[in-house]
Structures are given as structure tokens and as C-alpha cells.
Design a protein around this motif. Structure first.
Motif, PDB file in Angstrom:
ATOM      1  N   UNK A 652      -0.644  34.100  15.943  1.00 19.88           N
ATOM      2  CA  UNK A 652      -2.000  34.717  15.932  1.00 19.88           C
ATOM      3  C   UNK A 652      -2.104  35.901  15.340  1.00 19.88           C
ATOM      4  N   UNK A 653      -1.044  36.635  15.333  1.00 19.74           N
ATOM      5  CA  UNK A 653      -1.102  37.953  14.910  1.00 19.74           C
ATOM      6  C   UNK A 653       0.125  38.235  14.229  1.00 19.74           C
ATOM      7  N   UNK A 654       0.331  37.899  12.951  1.00 19.50           N
ATOM      8  CA  UNK A 654       1.379  37.916  12.033  1.00 19.50           C
ATOM      9  C   UNK A 654       2.060  39.432  11.750  1.00 19.50           C
ATOM     10  N   UNK A 655       0.942  40.310  11.855  1.00 18.65           N
ATOM     11  CA  UNK A 655       1.435  41.748  11.564  1.00 18.65           C
ATOM     12  C   UNK A 655       1.378  42.505  12.678  1.00 18.65           C
ATOM     13  N   UNK A 656       1.441  42.019  13.888  1.00 19.40           N
ATOM     14  CA  UNK A 656       1.584  42.688  15.019  1.00 19.40           C
ATOM     15  C   UNK A 656       2.919  43.462  15.415  1.00 19.40           C
TER      16      UNK A 656
END
Length: 748
Positions: A652-656
């Protein structure tokens, strides 16, 4: 002479404020300095000698604690039950008994001289008995948070060197001695008393055993400022001694006393004997020992025909108590009891002429309530605005009626019919008093003050001192000016815009996180409610109150497990909460909780994002995730989310990426995967767990992952409560940094 008393008291009291005990070679050096100063600076020499004595006694106590290698180990030991065992029920309804063991011995290791243990579903335990027990021993420690009770300090003040939980055991010898006699008396009193809540009050008055009082009863006593009436303290001991003394004085005044026998020595002797007998009923507990020493000093002073209003007996009694037990400086009771006597000495020293009895009573209660206020605030205890009125009614009622009736009923136990009637009358009287106090408390609750800086407390104490002086000696404008910081205290941890202050509280095996921005507050989880402990009532709420948080903008419960949501009820009862979010809203319908839908918002320049795995099939995986970002610094907490949920979060948040990560599920091997750590690249990981938890958290596999990822590890079991100033890029602040000798031991 008085300056030497003051110097000695100051030297012992200094022990309370040092971060660590001096090493033996430093104590020896201080001792030599004191001996050199004896002739020229006697007061300074006495101060140093007193400090060395107190430090040495504290060192002996700390050296008597359980050693590291036996921490958490189960040992067969044998010891004697000290005092009256305290019976209660756990959160699941199981009977549990807590008691202390004296002279514990084991073939495997040397044990501390005093150990406090608990036993769930136990057999019948009696005072004075000797038992052989299998005990899982623990070093004395406790949860540590701002504005909350310091359990480790309490254990140290009672000279307890270890705690433990009993697995099984067998009785070796029946009870004997004073402790067994008190246990038998308590049993006979319980049989003779009617089965009403007030009978616990009668037991407390006779034996000093308040374990039977319910939590609601203790709250009423605290809110009304009448706790001192139901613990055998200086007031009770002094009352019994005073009645015995007054009996002889009354006979002498009526010319019924034989002229050849001097009445004063007999009166003082009978008063001391009565006080000692009453102290034996109370088991000579530490507060009773203090009271007996004070009474003995006063009677000795009276026997010498000296003025009782003098400060010399007060200082002598304090010096004797501090010499006998220097660690008593860690007990609030010492400060409150001697402060109360000092206030009364100060007020009545200015008395002109003879006051009527009602004026003596009202002035004494007014002065005591006002004079003790700074001490109550400093100790974090509630201040009762109702206290003056409640004590004006309750003190004479208990002293003249309820206490004599209770003691008379105990003395008539050899005549069951008479004893039952007298004890019934005492219980009915206390029931009436409970109803009156409850009505007063419902009208005016006690004031639980927020955290106050030391200088505010000092100004308040000075203002109180001026108020206790005659009106001609106190300028009103100065008193009002000194009270202003108390009424409008300065903020201690003000949060700037674009920053967030995050507290990870030390709640044991559970989790509670407070997030504050400049004008908003969020609580993520509320700690556990299990095993007789409610973190919401005992930790989270006192912390919020101390930080002057009067409202929660949002309460987020990651899921419904008791270690995360158990304390929520206590918080909801005490604070308004504008929005309630739950990872399992169907289990929190009674709180009108909303589901944890994915959303983001902004408070005071700080960004928040909450998320839940849509394919979760059970409670842990349904945990509500919270991300907080202040400027370019990020904090992430995932509740008990497992590996599959963590993978969904990354999808859901690939760049987290985050700076601070709370280990999932308290460091369980089913969370905080290597993939998760590699993706997030946190600088530090925080673990919230209980030191002696039975789940093995944090798991060795998780600790290995964290070490391989080269992140800093912080653990509430050792670091205690922690604070992150998000957006400031500063080091984490840990409660363990607040050093105290009962936690840090002796300097190397």
C-alpha cells in the motif's frame, strides 16, 4: 542543640535526592572529614556523619537484593509469613494472596532477608506460619512513567529485596507469635462482625489492616482527605495514649488518686503502655513505629515538666526515627505525619488565651489541610477541597465514637453476645459515615494537580507558611502573589507547531502511546487490564493528568486484545474523547468506536495516516496502523500486525521509510520481518513489553534481525517510558535517565 538535630535530619534526608550511593571509599573519606570538623564546625560534621550513616544503611539494603543470575529463576525456599496476608481477587475472579516472607532460606543460593510474593488459587495462608515454597523470583523493579507511582521506590522503603510468584508449596509449621495472634483476632472479628462493607473499616481501625477496604472505599477516603483515619497512625496511637493519660489526670483532679503516689509518672507510664499494646495490635508496622517513637518522646518531655509546644521534642522524634530507619525518607507517610505535627505546632504557638474546643478543632483541621497541601502536591497525591469539612466531622466521630467502640468490641470477644452488639454498632456507625463522605465526594471531588516545577511548590509552601502566621504578620498581596504560579503554572513540555511529542509509556506487557501536537492529542492503545492491574487507571490517566491533557481528540485502539485496549474504559470514564477508532469496532460497539478506515489528516503542521489491512481474518492482523510525520521525521506503529499484514502495508505504501518503528506484537517472531526492516530502514526500534512476560518477547530471532539491520534498540523493560520529539531530530529521552539510588545502586 537544635542545630545539631536539624543537621542530622538534613544529612539523612539528603539520601532521598542523590542519584547513586557513594562507594565505600568515598564514605570513608566523608567520615574522616566529619571527624576533623567535629570541634570547629560541629553542625557540618553531624550532617556528614548522618549522610554516611544513611548511605551505609542503604548500601547494606541494596546489597541484600536478589542477584542477577537468579532473576527470573524458580527456587525452592523456606520462610515465615510476616504480617497479615492480603487476600483479593484477580481480574478473572481467581483468589490471590500477597504476603511477605521473612528469613527465607534456600539450599541453592543466599536469599534476601525479606521477599514479597503472590500466589494465585492458593491454599489457606495464615500469618506466622512457615512454608516451603517453589517461587519464581524477580529482582525488585516496577513500571516507571512520569507522574505515576514508583513501585521500586516503595519496595526499597520496605526493605524488600525480591518479589516472586508462588507455583506450589507446603506448610512446614503452624503460625506462632504476635503475627499468628493478630491473624486469629482478625478471624474472630470477621465472625463477630455483620457482613457489610463497613466491617473492613472496623478491621482497619483495630488491626491497621486496610486490605479489606475496596478500591471504591479507598477512593472515597482519598477524595475526602480522610485516609489517615483508617490507617493506624500517629493520630490513633496518640489518642489511645491520651485517653490513658487523661484517665489518671481525671482521677487526680477529682481527688480520687492516692496522695502518696505521684500521678504524673503513672499517667505517662500507662499512656506509653497503652500505646505499645495498640501498636502490637497493628503489628508494629513502620508507621506505628514512627508514632510510638513520637508518643514516647512527648511523654518523656511531659514527665520532665517541659513545655510540649516546644520544637525540641518534634526534632528529637524525627532524629530518632531517621536514625532507626534512614530509608523511611522514601515513604510519603514520614513527610505527611511530621509536616502535620509541625503545622499544628506553628499554629498553636501563636495562640493567645484559651480557645474553646470547637475553635481548636476547626483551626486544627483548617491548618492541617492548608499546611499539607504543598506536600501532597509534591508527592503527587490528590488535594481534597472537602477535606476541612470532612475532617471536622469525621475526626471526632472516629476518635471519640467509632475507634473506642471497635476496640471495646475486640476486647469483649470473650463475651460473644456483647462483642457482636458493640461491633454491630461500630459497623453501623461507619456505614453512616461512609454515606456522608460519599455524598460529599459526589458534590466536590478531590483535585489531582498536574506536574508542578519545584520552584512553584516552593512558592506555594512559602505562601502557606505566611497564611499560618497571625494576620498582622502576613501581607495579603504577597500571599496572593506567591499563589499565582500554583493557579496558573507554566507549561513544562510545550509542543511547537510542525512538531509532535510522542510518549511510549511503560505499561508492562501491553502498549500505550500518546501523540501530542501544539493543540491536539491522540492516544494509541491504552495499555493492559489484567492480573489486578489497570494501566488506564494507574498509568495512562495519571500521565495525561500530569501533562495537563484535558481532552483527547482521538483514541485509536489497534485491536481489542486486553493488552492494548484493556485500559481504555478507565480513560473514557475520566476524559472526553472526541473520536474513537478501533481495529475491531464490532468488539467496541459499547464505546461507539468507528472502524479504522484508511485516512490521512493534519494537525498543527503534523501529518497523520491510519491504515488497516482489508483482508485481515483475525484480531492481530486487523490492527490499526498509525504513521506520524513531523517535517521529514517519521514514526510508525503497527500494533500486533503480523508478517502478512506488514507485506500488505508495504504494497500500500511502496515508498514508505521511517525513522522510528515500534516493534510489532511486542517483538514476537511473527512480526517485524527482515523484509519489513530492510524496506523501512528505521534508525531505531522501540519494544513495548513486560520484563517478565511469559511469551518470550522479544523473541531471539527478532533481536537477531534488529542487530543485523544495525538499528538502535530501545526497550520499555529497561529504558522505561520514552519520549520522542518528532521533527526535532533529537535523541530519544528515556525515563531511565532519571537516576535515583534505589534504581542505580552504588557508584563504582
Amino acid at each position: 542543640m537544635r542545630i545539631y538535630f536539624l543537621a542530622f535530619c538534613a544529612g539523612v534526608i539528603a539520601l532521598r535526592f542523590i542519584p547513586a550511593l557513594p562507594a565505600p571509599h568515598w564514605l570513608l573519606l566523608l567520615l574522616l572529614c566529619a571527624l576533623l570538623l567535629l570541634r570547629k564546625l560541629g553542625w557540618l560534621a553531624v550532617f556528614l556523619l548522618a549522610f554516611c550513616w544513611a548511605s551505609w544503611q542503604a548500601t547494606l539494603l541494596l546489597n541484600n537484593r536478589l542477584v542477577d543470575e537468579w532473576d527470573g529463576q524458580t527456587v525452592w525456599l523456606e520462610g515465615q509469613v510476616a504480617g497479615l496476608p492480603q487476600w483479593s481477587q484477580s481480574a478473572t475472579g481467581q483468589p490471590v494472596v500477597r504476603f511477605e516472607l521473612l528469613d527465607a532460606q534456600s539450599r541453592r543460593t543466599e536469599l534476601p532477608s525479606r521477599i514479597r510474593v503472590s500466589w494465585y488459587n492458593p491454599p489457606l495462608i495464615k500469618a506466622g506460619e512457615r512454608w516451603r515454597l517453589a517461587v519464581t523470583l524477580k529482582q525488585p523493579h516496577g513500571l516507571l512513567n512520569p507522574h505515576t507511582f514508583d513501585y521500586q521506590q516503595w519496595l526499597t522503603s520496605r526493605a524488600i529485596g525480591a518479589t516472586g510468584s508462588v507455583k506450589t508449596g507446603e506448610r512446614v509449621r503452624a503460625g506462632r507469635g504476635l503475627a499468628a495472634w493478630r491473624e486469629a483476632l482478625r478471624d474472630r472479628l470477621l465472625l463477630a462482625l455483620p457482613d457489610t462493607p463497613a466491617r473492613a473499616g472496623v478491621i482497619a481501625l483495630v488491626l491497621g489492616d486496610g486490605s479489606g477496604l475496596s478500591r471504591a472505599q479507598w477512593q472515597v477516603l482519598q477524595s475526602s482527605g480522610t485516609v489517615h483515619l483508617f490507617v493506624i497512625s500517629g493520630q490513633h496511637i496518640s489518642l489511645v495514649a491520651g485517653l490513658a493519660y487523661a484517665l489518671i489526670a481525671w482521677l487526680q483532679r477529682l481527688a480520687l488518686w492516692p496522695m502518696r503516689v505521684p500521678w504524673l509518672p503513672v499517667a505517662c507510664g500507662l499512656a506509653l503502655l497503652s500505646a505499645l499494646l495498640y501498636g502490637a495490635l497493628a503489628g508494629f508496622a513502620v508507621p506505628v513505629q514512627r508514632a510510638l517513637i513520637m508518643v514516647a518522646v512527648v511523654l518523656f518531655w511531659r514527665l520532665r515538666y517541659q513545655q510540649l509546644a516546644s520544637w525540641t521534642p518534634w526534632m528529637l522524634a524525627l532524629s530518632l526515627i531517621l536514625f532507626y530507619d534512614p530509608l523511611v525518607v522514601l515513604q510519603p507517610g514520614l513527610w505527611l505525619s511530621f509536616a502535620a505535627v509541625a503545622v499544628l505546632l506553628l499554629v498553636f504557638a501563636w495562640r493567645l488565651g484559651r480557645w474553646p474546643w470547637w475553635q481548636v478543632l476547626t483551626r486544627a483541621q483548617w491548618a492541617a489541610a492548608l499546611g499539607l497541601m504543598p506536600f501532597l502536591l509534591a508527592l503527587g497525591l490528590p488535594v481534597s477541597a472537602l477535606g476541612v469539612i470532612a475532617n471536622i466531622v469525621a475526626v471526632p466521630f472516629v476518635s471519640v465514637w467509632a475507634l473506642p467502640l471497635s476496640l471495646l468490641g475486640a476486647g469483649l470477644l470473650f463475651w460473644p453476645a456483647a462483642a457482636q452488639f458493640v461491633l454491630w454498632l461500630a459497623a453501623q456507625s461507619l456505614t453512616l459515615m461512609w454515606h456522608v463522605l460519599e455524598l460529599g465526594v459526589s458534590w466536590q471531588a478531590a483535585w489531582n494537580a498536574p506536574y508542578l516545577p519545584w520552584w512553584v511548590l516552593l512558592l506555594a509552601a512559602l505562601a502557606v507558611f505566611l497564611l499560618l502566621l497571625p494576620s498582622a504578620l502576613r501581607p495579603a498581596w504577597l500571599v496572593l502573589g506567591l499563589f499565582i504560579p500554583l493557579l496558573w503554572p507554566p507549561l513544562t513540555h510545550e509542543v511547537r507547531p510542525n512538531r509532535a511529542q510522542i510518549w511510549l509509556l511503560d505499561v508492562g506487557q501491553g502498549q500505550a502511546i500518546v501523540v501530542r501536537t501544539a493543540t491536539h492529542t491522540l492516544l494509541y492503545d491504552a495499555g493492559p487490564k489484567m492480573g489486578g492491574m489497570d494501566a488506564g487507571e494507574q498509568i495512562v490517566w495519571p500521565f495525561l493528568r500530569g501533562e495537563r491533557i484535558k481532552q483527547l481528540d482521538k483514541l485509536v485502539l489497534s485491536h481489542a486484545d486486553a493488552d492494548h485496549a484493556g485500559g481504555a474504559e478507565a480513560v473514557l470514564q475520566r476524559l472526553p474523547v472526541l473520536q474513537r477508532i478501533s481495529g475491531e469496532p464490532e468488539r467496541h460497539q459499547h464505546w461507539q468506536a468507528q472502524p479504522c478506515s484508511e485516512q490521512s489528516w493534519q494537525w498543527d503542521g503534523v501529518r497523520f495516516w491510519q491504515w488497516q489491512w482489508s483482508q485481515a481474518t483475525e484480531g492481530n492482523e486487523a490492527s490499526c496502523v498509525l504513521l506520524v510525520q513531523a517535517q521529514d521525521e517519521r514514526f510508525l506503529v503497527t500494533g500486533d500486525l503480523g508478517v502478512n499484514g506488514e507485506r500488505a502495508l508495504l504494497d500500500a505504501q511502496p515508498d514508505l521509510q521511517v525513522d522510528w518503528l515500534v516493534a510489532g506484537h511486542h517483538g514476537s517472531r511473527t512480526s517485524t520481518s527482515a523484509e519489513f526492516l530492510q524496506h523501512l530502514q528505521p534508525s531505531a526500534v522501540l519494544i513495548s513489553r513486560g520484563r517478565y512476560n511469559g511469551y518470550g518477547h522479544p523473541h531471539a530471532v527478532v533481536m537477531q534481525r534488529l542487530q543485523q539491520a544495525q538499528v538502535k534498540i530501545y526497550d520499555t523493560a529497561s529504558d522505561k517510558a520514552m519520549r520522542i520529539d518528532l521533527g526535532a531530530h533529537q535523541k530519544i529521552w528515556r525515563m531511565a535517565q532519571q537516576r535515583a539510588f534505589w534504581r542505580d545502586g552504588v557508584q563504582e
